[in-house]
Write an enzyme that holds these catalytic residues in place. Structure first.
Site, PDB file in Angstrom:
ATOM      1  N   ASP A  39       0.847  -1.195   0.000  1.00 40.58           N
ATOM      2  CA  ASP A  39       0.000   0.000   0.000  1.00 40.58           C
ATOM      3  C   ASP A  39       0.882   1.244   0.000  1.00 40.58           C
ATOM      4  O   ASP A  39       1.907   1.307   0.678  1.00 40.58           O
ATOM      5  CB  ASP A  39      -0.914   0.002   1.232  1.00 40.58           C
ATOM      6  CG  ASP A  39      -2.075   0.962   1.078  1.00 40.58           C
ATOM      7  OD1 ASP A  39      -3.224   0.510   0.940  1.00 40.58           O
ATOM      8  OD2 ASP A  39      -1.827   2.203   1.093  1.00 40.58           O
ATOM      9  N   ILE A  40       0.478   2.246  -0.763  1.00 43.85           N
ATOM     10  CA  ILE A  40       1.274   3.469  -0.897  1.00 43.85           C
ATOM     11  C   ILE A  40       1.259   4.316   0.386  1.00 43.85           C
ATOM     12  O   ILE A  40       2.187   5.082   0.632  1.00 43.85           O
ATOM     13  CB  ILE A  40       0.779   4.280  -2.113  1.00 43.85           C
ATOM     14  CG1 ILE A  40       1.870   5.156  -2.688  1.00 43.85           C
ATOM     15  CG2 ILE A  40      -0.470   5.071  -1.804  1.00 43.85           C
ATOM     16  CD1 ILE A  40       1.553   5.704  -4.073  1.00 43.85           C
ATOM     17  N   ASN A  97     -12.983  -3.486   2.186  1.00 48.27           N
ATOM     18  CA  ASN A  97     -14.042  -2.482   2.262  1.00 48.27           C
ATOM     19  C   ASN A  97     -14.924  -2.620   1.029  1.00 48.27           C
ATOM     20  O   ASN A  97     -14.422  -2.708  -0.095  1.00 48.27           O
ATOM     21  CB  ASN A  97     -13.435  -1.078   2.325  1.00 48.27           C
ATOM     22  CG  ASN A  97     -12.710  -0.834   3.634  1.00 48.27           C
ATOM     23  OD1 ASN A  97     -13.225  -1.152   4.695  1.00 48.27           O
ATOM     24  ND2 ASN A  97     -11.503  -0.287   3.557  1.00 48.27           N
ATOM     25  N   GLU A 105     -12.452   3.197  -1.373  1.00 42.74           N
ATOM     26  CA  GLU A 105     -12.026   4.335  -2.206  1.00 42.74           C
ATOM     27  C   GLU A 105     -11.671   3.927  -3.622  1.00 42.74           C
ATOM     28  O   GLU A 105     -11.857   4.706  -4.549  1.00 42.74           O
ATOM     29  CB  GLU A 105     -10.830   5.037  -1.559  1.00 42.74           C
ATOM     30  CG  GLU A 105     -11.229   5.793  -0.291  1.00 42.74           C
ATOM     31  CD  GLU A 105     -10.048   6.485   0.368  1.00 42.74           C
ATOM     32  OE1 GLU A 105      -8.911   6.318  -0.120  1.00 42.74           O
ATOM     33  OE2 GLU A 105     -10.289   7.157   1.376  1.00 42.74           O
ATOM     34  N   VAL A 106     -11.090   2.736  -3.777  1.00 44.13           N
ATOM     35  CA  VAL A 106     -10.650   2.311  -5.107  1.00 44.13           C
ATOM     36  C   VAL A 106     -11.639   1.253  -5.615  1.00 44.13           C
ATOM     37  O   VAL A 106     -11.817   0.207  -4.968  1.00 44.13           O
ATOM     38  CB  VAL A 106      -9.215   1.747  -5.073  1.00 44.13           C
ATOM     39  CG1 VAL A 106      -8.795   1.289  -6.473  1.00 44.13           C
ATOM     40  CG2 VAL A 106      -8.242   2.788  -4.535  1.00 44.13           C
ATOM     41  N   HIS A 110     -10.041  -5.215  -3.572  1.00 45.14           N
ATOM     42  CA  HIS A 110      -8.740  -5.423  -2.932  1.00 45.14           C
ATOM     43  C   HIS A 110      -8.962  -5.890  -1.510  1.00 45.14           C
ATOM     44  O   HIS A 110      -9.865  -5.418  -0.825  1.00 45.14           O
ATOM     45  CB  HIS A 110      -7.872  -4.160  -2.959  1.00 45.14           C
ATOM     46  CG  HIS A 110      -8.586  -2.919  -2.535  1.00 45.14           C
ATOM     47  ND1 HIS A 110      -9.501  -2.286  -3.335  1.00 45.14           N
ATOM     48  CD2 HIS A 110      -8.518  -2.193  -1.402  1.00 45.14           C
ATOM     49  CE1 HIS A 110      -9.970  -1.218  -2.714  1.00 45.14           C
ATOM     50  NE2 HIS A 110      -9.398  -1.143  -1.532  1.00 45.14           N
ATOM     51  N   HIS A 112      -6.925  -5.985   2.029  1.00 45.58           N
ATOM     52  CA  HIS A 112      -5.768  -5.468   2.759  1.00 45.58           C
ATOM     53  C   HIS A 112      -5.242  -6.569   3.675  1.00 45.58           C
ATOM     54  O   HIS A 112      -6.024  -7.229   4.375  1.00 45.58           O
ATOM     55  CB  HIS A 112      -6.173  -4.302   3.667  1.00 45.58           C
ATOM     56  CG  HIS A 112      -6.766  -3.109   2.986  1.00 45.58           C
ATOM     57  ND1 HIS A 112      -6.081  -1.925   2.816  1.00 45.58           N
ATOM     58  CD2 HIS A 112      -7.995  -2.895   2.449  1.00 45.58           C
ATOM     59  CE1 HIS A 112      -6.863  -1.036   2.217  1.00 45.58           C
ATOM     60  NE2 HIS A 112      -8.039  -1.592   1.988  1.00 45.58           N
TER      61      HIS A 112
HETATM   62  P1  5GP Z   1      -9.895   1.252   0.341  1.00 41.13           P
HETATM   63  O1  5GP Z   1     -10.194   2.427   1.217  1.00 41.13           O
HETATM   64  O2  5GP Z   1     -10.509   1.392  -1.031  1.00 41.13           O
HETATM   65  O3  5GP Z   1     -10.213  -0.055   1.018  1.00 41.13           O
HETATM   66  O4  5GP Z   1      -8.315   1.209   0.188  1.00 41.13           O
HETATM   67  C1  5GP Z   1      -7.633   1.772  -0.882  1.00 41.13           C
HETATM   68  C2  5GP Z   1      -6.153   1.672  -0.559  1.00 41.13           C
HETATM   69  O5  5GP Z   1      -5.423   1.891  -1.738  1.00 41.13           O
HETATM   70  C3  5GP Z   1      -5.673   2.696   0.474  1.00 41.13           C
HETATM   71  O6  5GP Z   1      -5.093   2.020   1.579  1.00 41.13           O
HETATM   72  C4  5GP Z   1      -4.658   3.532  -0.313  1.00 41.13           C
HETATM   73  O7  5GP Z   1      -3.558   3.936   0.485  1.00 41.13           O
HETATM   74  C5  5GP Z   1      -4.247   2.598  -1.420  1.00 41.13           C
HETATM   75  N1  5GP Z   1      -3.807   3.264  -2.650  1.00 41.13           N
HETATM   76  C6  5GP Z   1      -4.448   4.276  -3.291  1.00 41.13           C
HETATM   77  N2  5GP Z   1      -3.777   4.619  -4.398  1.00 41.13           N
HETATM   78  C7  5GP Z   1      -2.697   3.792  -4.469  1.00 41.13           C
HETATM   79  C8  5GP Z   1      -1.628   3.666  -5.413  1.00 41.13           C
HETATM   80  O8  5GP Z   1      -1.519   4.366  -6.405  1.00 41.13           O
HETATM   81  N3  5GP Z   1      -0.700   2.697  -5.152  1.00 41.13           N
HETATM   82  C9  5GP Z   1      -0.790   1.885  -4.049  1.00 41.13           C
HETATM   83  N4  5GP Z   1       0.176   0.978  -3.897  1.00 41.13           N
HETATM   84  N5  5GP Z   1      -1.782   1.988  -3.146  1.00 41.13           N
HETATM   85  C10 5GP Z   1      -2.724   2.931  -3.364  1.00 41.13           C
END
Ligand code: 5GP
Length: 125
Positions: A39-40, A97, A105-106, A110, A112
């Site tokens: 994760d970034i 999520n 968010e994405v 995914h 985690h």
């Molecule tokens: P969500 O909130 O959708 O469950 O988690 C999205 C995750 O994607 C977050 O933890 C965020 O830090 C990670 N993320 C967002 N953009 C990028 C990216 O460009 N590269 C990587 N490696 N992680 C990302």
């Protein structure tokens, strides 16, 4: 901004771009059906994202439309990554999520993997 997990797959999402090689990632694992990368913005010493290579918005979408082969590969990859990273004995947490209430968010499924410290209570607040 949380996404609406019932919307069609958006080919321009950031993980689709990583899968197409348009954006870099710090790769942890890859096979025919699965990619995993760090994760970034890590929230724990180990914070790995595991994604299917297919175009699935969320766990809901994947569990409904994914093939048995893709689903088996994904579940096995999550377990294998955790074993290879030495996370089983100390313990780790999986989180997915789905949609607005969970703050997804994405809009590409995914999971985690969190580890490397005590992870606190199951849910904040
Ligand atoms: P969500 O909130 O959708 O469950 O988690 C999205 C995750 O994607 C977050 O933890 C965020 O830090 C990670 N993320 C967002 N953009 C990028 C990216 O460009 N590269 C990587 N490696 N992680 C990302």
């Amino acid at each position: 901004m949380p996404i609406d997990a019932t919307r069609p797959y958006d080919e321009s999402n950031i993980f689709a771009r990583i899968l197409r090689g348009e954006l870099p990632c710090s790769k942890v694992y890859e096979d025919e059906h699965v990619l995993a990368f760090n994760d970034i913005r890590p929230l724990a010493p180990t914070h790995v994202l595991v994604i299917p290579k297919g175009a699935y918005v969320s766990w809901d979408d994947f569990s409904a439309r994914g093939s048995d082969e893709e689903i088996a590969a994904f579940v096995r990859a999550v377990g294998r990554i955790a074993r290879e990273q030495g996370l089983v004995a100390p313990g780790y947490r999986l989180l997915a999520n789905i949609g607005e209430a969970a703050g997804q968010e994405v809009p590409h499924l995914h999971v985690h993997i969190f580890a490397g410290r005590g992870l606190g209570p199951m849910l904040a607040g």
